[in-house]
Design a protein around this motif. Structure first.
Motif, mmCIF file in Angstrom:
data_model
loop_
_atom_site.group_PDB
_atom_site.id
_atom_site.type_symbol
_atom_site.label_atom_id
_atom_site.label_comp_id
_atom_site.label_asym_id
_atom_site.label_seq_id
_atom_site.Cartn_x
_atom_site.Cartn_y
_atom_site.Cartn_z
ATOM 1 N N GLY A 15 0.676 -1.203 0.080
ATOM 2 C CA GLY A 15 -0.098 0.004 0.009
ATOM 3 C C GLY A 15 0.896 1.083 -0.108
ATOM 4 N N ALA A 16 0.424 2.198 0.737
ATOM 5 C CA ALA A 16 1.166 3.370 0.705
ATOM 6 C C ALA A 16 2.065 3.250 2.009
ATOM 7 C CB ALA A 16 -0.127 4.549 1.026
ATOM 8 N N VAL A 17 2.204 2.282 2.854
ATOM 9 C CA VAL A 17 3.026 2.230 3.714
ATOM 10 C C VAL A 17 4.319 1.921 3.759
ATOM 11 C CG1 VAL A 17 3.520 1.173 6.295
ATOM 12 C CG2 VAL A 17 1.098 1.583 5.400
ATOM 13 N N ASN A 18 4.549 0.994 2.964
ATOM 14 C CA ASN A 18 5.898 0.502 2.431
ATOM 15 C C ASN A 18 5.890 0.361 0.888
ATOM 16 O OD1 ASN A 18 7.369 0.474 4.709
ATOM 17 N ND2 ASN A 18 7.118 -1.621 5.055
ATOM 18 N N ALA A 19 6.735 1.159 0.189
ATOM 19 C CA ALA A 19 6.903 0.957 -1.364
ATOM 20 C C ALA A 19 7.426 -0.486 -1.586
ATOM 21 C CB ALA A 19 7.628 2.033 -2.076
ATOM 22 N N ALA A 20 8.442 -0.767 -0.936
ATOM 23 C CA ALA A 20 9.070 -2.195 -1.168
ATOM 24 C C ALA A 20 9.960 -2.329 -0.150
ATOM 25 C CB ALA A 20 10.079 -2.114 -2.367
ATOM 26 N N THR A 21 9.917 -3.871 0.403
ATOM 27 C CA THR A 21 10.862 -4.161 1.293
ATOM 28 C C THR A 21 11.594 -5.646 0.785
ATOM 29 O OG1 THR A 21 8.954 -4.362 2.921
ATOM 30 C CG2 THR A 21 10.855 -5.767 3.231
ATOM 31 N N LYS A 22 13.160 -5.089 0.970
ATOM 32 C CA LYS A 22 13.889 -6.175 0.206
ATOM 33 C C LYS A 22 14.866 -6.921 1.447
ATOM 34 C CE LYS A 22 14.149 -3.079 -3.781
ATOM 35 N NZ LYS A 22 14.925 -2.314 -4.664
ATOM 36 N N TYR A 23 15.355 -8.030 0.957
ATOM 37 C CA TYR A 23 16.016 -8.742 2.006
ATOM 38 C C TYR A 23 17.240 -9.425 1.027
ATOM 39 C CZ TYR A 23 12.885 -8.401 5.745
ATOM 40 O OH TYR A 23 12.020 -8.052 6.381
ATOM 41 N N SER A 24 18.375 -9.593 1.571
ATOM 42 C CA SER A 24 19.154 -10.472 1.183
ATOM 43 C C SER A 24 19.294 -11.634 2.131
ATOM 44 C CB SER A 24 21.033 -9.742 1.364
ATOM 45 O OG SER A 24 21.244 -9.648 2.562
ATOM 46 N N VAL A 25 19.878 -12.784 1.643
ATOM 47 C CA VAL A 25 19.486 -14.246 2.509
ATOM 48 C C VAL A 25 21.033 -14.881 2.408
ATOM 49 C CG1 VAL A 25 18.480 -16.234 2.400
ATOM 50 C CG2 VAL A 25 17.388 -14.227 1.438
ATOM 51 N N ALA A 330 19.273 -22.981 8.687
ATOM 52 C CA ALA A 330 19.190 -21.662 9.043
ATOM 53 C C ALA A 330 19.484 -20.600 8.167
ATOM 54 C CB ALA A 330 19.768 -21.408 10.319
ATOM 55 N N PHE A 331 18.688 -19.602 8.209
ATOM 56 C CA PHE A 331 18.710 -18.635 7.222
ATOM 57 C C PHE A 331 18.570 -17.277 7.762
ATOM 58 C CE2 PHE A 331 17.313 -22.155 4.570
ATOM 59 C CZ PHE A 331 18.146 -22.287 3.574
ATOM 60 N N LEU A 332 19.721 -16.158 7.318
ATOM 61 C CA LEU A 332 19.404 -14.854 8.111
ATOM 62 C C LEU A 332 18.812 -13.902 6.904
ATOM 63 C CD1 LEU A 332 20.231 -12.998 10.350
ATOM 64 C CD2 LEU A 332 22.490 -12.609 9.207
ATOM 65 N N LEU A 333 18.188 -13.285 7.070
ATOM 66 C CA LEU A 333 17.412 -12.341 6.181
ATOM 67 C C LEU A 333 17.726 -11.032 6.725
ATOM 68 C CD1 LEU A 333 15.749 -15.030 5.654
ATOM 69 C CD2 LEU A 333 13.705 -13.361 5.054
ATOM 70 N N THR A 334 18.418 -10.119 5.874
ATOM 71 C CA THR A 334 19.021 -8.821 6.172
ATOM 72 C C THR A 334 18.288 -7.936 5.235
ATOM 73 O OG1 THR A 334 21.114 -9.740 6.617
ATOM 74 C CG2 THR A 334 21.125 -7.377 6.400
ATOM 75 N N PRO A 335 17.583 -6.970 5.814
ATOM 76 C CA PRO A 335 16.952 -5.728 4.960
ATOM 77 C C PRO A 335 18.053 -5.049 4.130
ATOM 78 C CG PRO A 335 16.289 -5.527 7.446
ATOM 79 C CD PRO A 335 17.579 -6.615 7.557
ATOM 80 N N VAL A 336 17.677 -4.779 2.923
ATOM 81 C CA VAL A 336 18.495 -4.154 1.851
ATOM 82 C C VAL A 336 17.937 -2.721 1.828
ATOM 83 C CG1 VAL A 336 19.855 -4.152 -0.159
ATOM 84 C CG2 VAL A 336 19.450 -6.192 0.967
ATOM 85 N N SER A 337 18.535 -1.595 1.606
ATOM 86 C CA SER A 337 18.175 -0.294 1.372
ATOM 87 C C SER A 337 17.598 -0.316 0.315
ATOM 88 C CB SER A 337 19.577 0.727 1.454
ATOM 89 O OG SER A 337 20.173 0.647 3.066
ATOM 90 N N LYS A 338 16.476 0.316 0.337
ATOM 91 C CA LYS A 338 15.681 0.565 -0.821
ATOM 92 C C LYS A 338 16.620 1.434 -1.954
ATOM 93 C CE LYS A 338 11.706 0.412 1.712
ATOM 94 N NZ LYS A 338 10.306 1.168 2.261
#
Length: 338
Positions: A15-25, A330-338
């Motif tokens: 929606g209008a809250v988050n344009a995109a969420t990205k992760y490296s794995v 086990a997987f580590l998900l790290t947010p990536v800058s938009k």
């Protein structure tokens, strides 16, 4: 153990809250994770000796075997604080009279037996805060009781009125803990242990579920967990308790699920099942329940099945597999800058 970093990204419109969420794995290896701290250190359990489960710690690119206590066969890591101190329990796989399950703390490379408490013969540590306070449960033939271990002293956290069983699974810095309490006539009820008082979160009276357990708490006192009517493997739902109100996090698309962790920003992680029965790791944010598999680019065969923890910079630790019958990783998900 060699680690594989998968520099993949995905995005989801929110929606209008988050344009995109990205992760490296990052694939941390073949073990079942249980928690993550704000430095990105991860704990869990794996068969690193090829025979029995051992508590493990992922730190600075290496997977370390924490080991077992003397005269025990297996160990399980359940929690970690920001100082890198790990708690869990070590147990025999058979039960001769002289071998019992003992809670432990792993600190500065040393594994310490916390012993047993309150006259009971088994102890389990589940969480530790940054002040070194530990919560868990201690067991005997007549029941079990939640405890707080602090500065060498143990305090019984108590029960709901008429209760004889309780356990604490999560702790906040002020010493408040979350878990459950029950008795022979009263099913498991999610509770807050607070300065000698045991508060029923009101899952049964508010949402009508017979059983409930709290699994995570943040500094704001928000609590997450799971609730169900028959058994934990049946029709269970994730809940969020905030400011005295309880919210069912299930949706039409994900009718069942469980919440295992919440960070101080109120982001919740856990697992959910689709209508078809597929188990997926999920993130609850801004009023939406999101499949974490949709937030990364597809990786051949990989399904993230359960998100076990989230830290305050948004890093998520999840379990997953590369196909049916393959070992859990086990997987580590790290947010990536938009």
């Amino acid at each position: 153990m060699a680690l594989t970093t998968l520099t993949v990204m995905g995005q989801v419109t929110n929606g209008a809250v988050n344009a995109a969420t990205k992760y490296s794995v990052t694939d941390l290896g073949a073990f079942d994770p249980s928690g993550i701290n704000n430095a990105g250190l991860v704990v869990g359990t794996g068969n690193v000796d090829g025979n029995h489960p051992h508590a493990v710690l992922y730190s600075h690119g290496q997977l370390r075997d924490i080991g077992i206590l003397p005269n025990e066969d297996a160990s399980y890591a359940t929690g970690i604080n920001d100082l890198g101190q790990v708690v869990g329990y070590s147990e025999p796989l058979s039960q001769p009279p002289f071998r019992k399950t003992h809670a432990f703390i792993y600190s500065c490379g040393q594994l310490k037996d916390l012993g047993t408490f309150l006259g009971n013969y088994d102890s389990y540590a589940y969480a530790i805060d940054n002040a070194g306070q530990i919560v868990g449960t201690t067991c005997c033939s007549s029941g079990s009781g939640a405890f707080l271990f602090s500065n060498g002293y143990v305090r019984n956290l108590g029960f709901l009125p008429g209760g004889s069983v309780s356990a604490a699974y999560a702790i906040k810095t002020e010493g408040q803990a979350a878990g459950y309490s029950s008795s022979s006539t009263q099913p498991d009820q999610a509770v807050l242990f607070d300065n000698g008082k045991v508060q029923d979160l009101g899952i049964s009276s508010t949402l009508g579920y017979r059983y409930s357990m709290a699994r995570g708490i943040n500094r704001k006192g928000q609590i997450v967990g799971l609730m169900f009517n028959e058994n934990e493997s049946g029709d269970y739902h994730a809940f969020l308790y905030s400011k005295g109100k309880v919210q069912d996090l299930s949706t039409t698309k994900y009718p069942t699920g469980a919440a295992y962790g919440i960070n101080n920003a109120g982001l919740v992680v856990g697992s959910a099942q689709t209508v078809s029965g597929k188990s997926v790791a999920v993130l609850y944010e801004h009023g939406q329940l999101l499949d974490l598999n949709t937030l990364i680019s597809p990786i051949p065969g990989l399904v993230l099945e359960e998100a076990k923890g989230i830290n305050d910079v948004g890093k998520i630790v999840s379990s997953g597999r590369y196909g049916n019958g393959s070992p859990t990783h086990a997987f580590l998900l790290t947010p990536v800058s938009k």
